[in-house]
Design a protein around this motif. Structure first.
Motif, mmCIF file in Angstrom:
data_model
loop_
_atom_site.group_PDB
_atom_site.id
_atom_site.type_symbol
_atom_site.label_atom_id
_atom_site.label_comp_id
_atom_site.label_asym_id
_atom_site.label_seq_id
_atom_site.Cartn_x
_atom_site.Cartn_y
_atom_site.Cartn_z
ATOM 1 N N GLU A 173 -0.266 1.434 0.885
ATOM 2 C CA GLU A 173 -1.500 0.657 0.705
ATOM 3 C C GLU A 173 -2.029 0.776 -0.719
ATOM 4 O O GLU A 173 -2.526 -0.196 -1.292
ATOM 5 C CB GLU A 173 -2.573 1.119 1.697
ATOM 6 N N ALA A 174 -1.933 1.975 -1.293
ATOM 7 C CA ALA A 174 -2.388 2.173 -2.667
ATOM 8 C C ALA A 174 -1.449 1.451 -3.633
ATOM 9 O O ALA A 174 -1.884 0.841 -4.609
ATOM 10 C CB ALA A 174 -2.464 3.664 -2.993
ATOM 11 N N MET A 175 -0.156 1.531 -3.331
ATOM 12 C CA MET A 175 0.841 0.868 -4.172
ATOM 13 C C MET A 175 0.575 -0.638 -4.214
ATOM 14 O O MET A 175 0.606 -1.262 -5.278
ATOM 15 C CB MET A 175 2.224 1.155 -3.579
ATOM 16 N N ALA B 70 -2.253 -2.128 -3.662
ATOM 17 C CA ALA B 70 -3.503 -2.384 -4.384
ATOM 18 C C ALA B 70 -3.286 -2.316 -5.903
ATOM 19 O O ALA B 70 -3.888 -3.094 -6.653
ATOM 20 C CB ALA B 70 -4.581 -1.384 -3.961
ATOM 21 N N ILE B 71 -2.419 -1.423 -6.341
ATOM 22 C CA ILE B 71 -2.114 -1.349 -7.776
ATOM 23 C C ILE B 71 -1.426 -2.636 -8.214
ATOM 24 O O ILE B 71 -1.770 -3.223 -9.243
ATOM 25 C CB ILE B 71 -1.186 -0.156 -8.104
ATOM 26 N N ALA B 72 -0.474 -3.079 -7.412
ATOM 27 C CA ALA B 72 0.262 -4.302 -7.755
ATOM 28 C C ALA B 72 -0.709 -5.476 -7.871
ATOM 29 O O ALA B 72 -0.623 -6.283 -8.803
ATOM 30 C CB ALA B 72 1.331 -4.584 -6.703
ATOM 31 N N GLU B 73 -1.655 -5.545 -6.943
ATOM 32 C CA GLU B 73 -2.617 -6.645 -6.983
ATOM 33 C C GLU B 73 -3.541 -6.545 -8.201
ATOM 34 O O GLU B 73 -3.868 -7.548 -8.826
ATOM 35 C CB GLU B 73 -3.436 -6.677 -5.684
ATOM 36 N N GLY C 130 -8.504 11.958 -3.720
ATOM 37 C CA GLY C 130 -7.653 10.828 -3.347
ATOM 38 C C GLY C 130 -6.183 11.178 -3.475
ATOM 39 O O GLY C 130 -5.353 10.769 -2.665
ATOM 40 N N THR C 131 -5.870 11.998 -4.473
ATOM 41 C CA THR C 131 -4.466 12.268 -4.813
ATOM 42 C C THR C 131 -3.675 12.813 -3.631
ATOM 43 O O THR C 131 -2.591 12.329 -3.319
ATOM 44 C CB THR C 131 -4.395 13.273 -5.977
ATOM 45 N N LYS C 132 -4.227 13.838 -2.973
ATOM 46 C CA LYS C 132 -3.448 14.499 -1.921
ATOM 47 C C LYS C 132 -3.333 13.650 -0.664
ATOM 48 O O LYS C 132 -2.544 13.942 0.220
ATOM 49 C CB LYS C 132 -4.068 15.861 -1.596
ATOM 50 N N ASN C 133 -4.135 12.591 -0.601
ATOM 51 C CA ASN C 133 -4.112 11.739 0.590
ATOM 52 C C ASN C 133 -3.391 10.414 0.331
ATOM 53 O O ASN C 133 -3.521 9.490 1.110
ATOM 54 C CB ASN C 133 -5.558 11.505 1.062
ATOM 55 N N GLY C 134 -2.685 10.312 -0.794
ATOM 56 C CA GLY C 134 -1.851 9.122 -0.984
ATOM 57 C C GLY C 134 -2.103 8.308 -2.234
ATOM 58 O O GLY C 134 -1.409 7.324 -2.479
ATOM 59 N N TRP D 100 -7.860 3.027 -4.752
ATOM 60 C CA TRP D 100 -8.847 3.346 -3.705
ATOM 61 C C TRP D 100 -9.099 2.157 -2.786
ATOM 62 O O TRP D 100 -9.473 2.348 -1.624
ATOM 63 C CB TRP D 100 -10.179 3.769 -4.339
ATOM 64 N N LEU D 101 -8.941 0.942 -3.311
ATOM 65 C CA LEU D 101 -9.165 -0.228 -2.459
ATOM 66 C C LEU D 101 -8.219 -0.186 -1.271
ATOM 67 O O LEU D 101 -8.594 -0.499 -0.137
ATOM 68 C CB LEU D 101 -8.951 -1.522 -3.251
#
Ligand code: PLP
Length: 352
Positions: free
Chosen positions: A24-26, A28-31, A210-214, A253-254
């Motif tokens: 999900e984070a990946m 969001a980064i792409a977007e 946030g880091t340790k959770n993905g 985070w989104l």
């Protein structure tokens, strides 16, 4: 979409930060990577994340982003304290043992007053002791309490315990800082609303992990008492914590804050830790060192088991003592990871 295959196959229980970036984070980064965006946090991704955090905590709070937890904690504490103040914390607190003096450095001298904390939890009794011990000018004046949720020993402060601490800090006029590197794991364990274990029980500033959770990188510093965030952006900038392309720090985070993803990943980690804990306690020669309440399993094992695990290349921390191990589960932990670890421990365990 990426899958949770390991770079180091199956041998990683050292920390929850051995995991990668959650899908999900990946995404969001792409977007966020499409097109131009204003720098230094003036972009709409960053604004949106701040709003989502205000929604999550159901309060109008001030939000900042740092690259890591050490900076978040150090800068948050420095905003609560003057150089002659002190902060009460557990002897095992990350701020005490794992930040290389960052809190002291960034506040130009504050002193941490570290107390033994049963199962990683500071008690109101200890808070009271530290504050009332001395009141003269020679003693570093206690100004804040720093607690960690979930704790460094994988335990979780209950609402009652938080209430009791709140009562003590109010009585002594102390601020409360919460190191929430694993806040979502605690939230998942307690099954409560975020506000019920933060500002409603007196937390003034939360360093939300946030880091340790993905997430790839980054923590959020959340001021529930907005008077305390005065000029905090200058602290971030001076400490080298103001990201130029802020959207890459904020946008992930989104992915986490939409559709309950952060809680989903934290629950996953907790469930696997519970499963591991439950299996390990059935094995002769293995005993639990502290209760498994979030995503960490602390055990003591026989030297034979330890030697076998090391020979097999398992990675874990043993800072709690000889023949002790901390196994951390994350959003990416699989049943196969758990089963492989349990099988190797069982293999070297004494027969009953
Ligand atoms: C991981 C962790 C942090 C953050 O550490 P950084 O390496 O600086 O990001 C803070 N507190 C606790 C309890 C942690 O486990």
């Amino acid at each position: 979409m990426t899958t949770a295959t390991s770079v180091l196959p199956g041998y990683q229980f050292a920390s929850d930060n051995t995991s990668g970036i959650c899908p999900e984070a990946m995404q969001a980064i792409a977007e966020a990577n499409a097109g131009y965006a204003a720098p230094y946090g003036d972009d709409h991704f960053t604004q949106q994340v701040c709003d989502l955090l205000r929604d999550l905590f159901e309060i109008n709070c001030d939000v900042f982003f740092t690259f890591n937890g050490t900076a978040a904690n150090s800068l948050a504490l420095s905003s609560l304290c003057r150089s002659y103040h002190s902060v009460i914390c557990s002897q095992l607190a990350h701020v005490e043992t794992d930040e290389c003096g960052g809190p002291e450095f960034f506040s130009n001298g504050l002193k941490l007053l570290a107390t033994p904390a049963p199962n990683g939890k500071v008690t109101p009794y200890e808070v009271n002791e530290f504050v009332t011990r001395r009141s003269d000018v020679h003693y570093p004046k206690p100004k804040a309490l720093s607690i960690t949720q979930a704790t460094e020993l994988g335990t979780v402060y209950t609402p009652n315990e938080l209430d009791a601490l709140n009562e003590a800090t109010r009585r002594h006029n102390l601020y409360t800082h919460l190191d929430g590197a694993r806040f979502f794991n605690a939230l998942a364990a307690l099954n409560l609303q975020p506000k019920e274990i933060t500002w409603k029980v007196g937390v003034d500033v939360l360093c939300l992990g946030g880091t340790k959770n993905g997430l790839p990188v980054g923590e959020a510093v959340i001021f529930f008492d907005r008077n305390l965030s005065n000029e905090f952006e200058y602290r971030c900038k001076q400490a080298g914590q103001l990201a130029s392309k802020m959207r890459y720090l904020s946008a992930p985070w989104l992915g986490m804050l939409t559709d309950g993803v952060a809680l989903k990943h934290a629950s996953h980690a907790n469930q696997y830790a519970a499963n591991l804990s439950q299996q390990l306690t059935q094995i002769p020669g293995v005993s639990l060192d502290s209760p498994t309440e979030a995503n960490a399993v602390f055990v003591r094992m026989t030297p034979e088991i330890i030697n076998h695990l090391n020979a097999r290349g398992w990675k874990y921390y043993s800072f709690i003592g000889q023949y002790a191990a901390r196994f951390m589960c994350s959003w990416a932990t699989t049943q196969a990871d758990i089963d492989a670890l349990v099988a190797d421990i069982r293999h070297a365990a004494p027969s009953e």
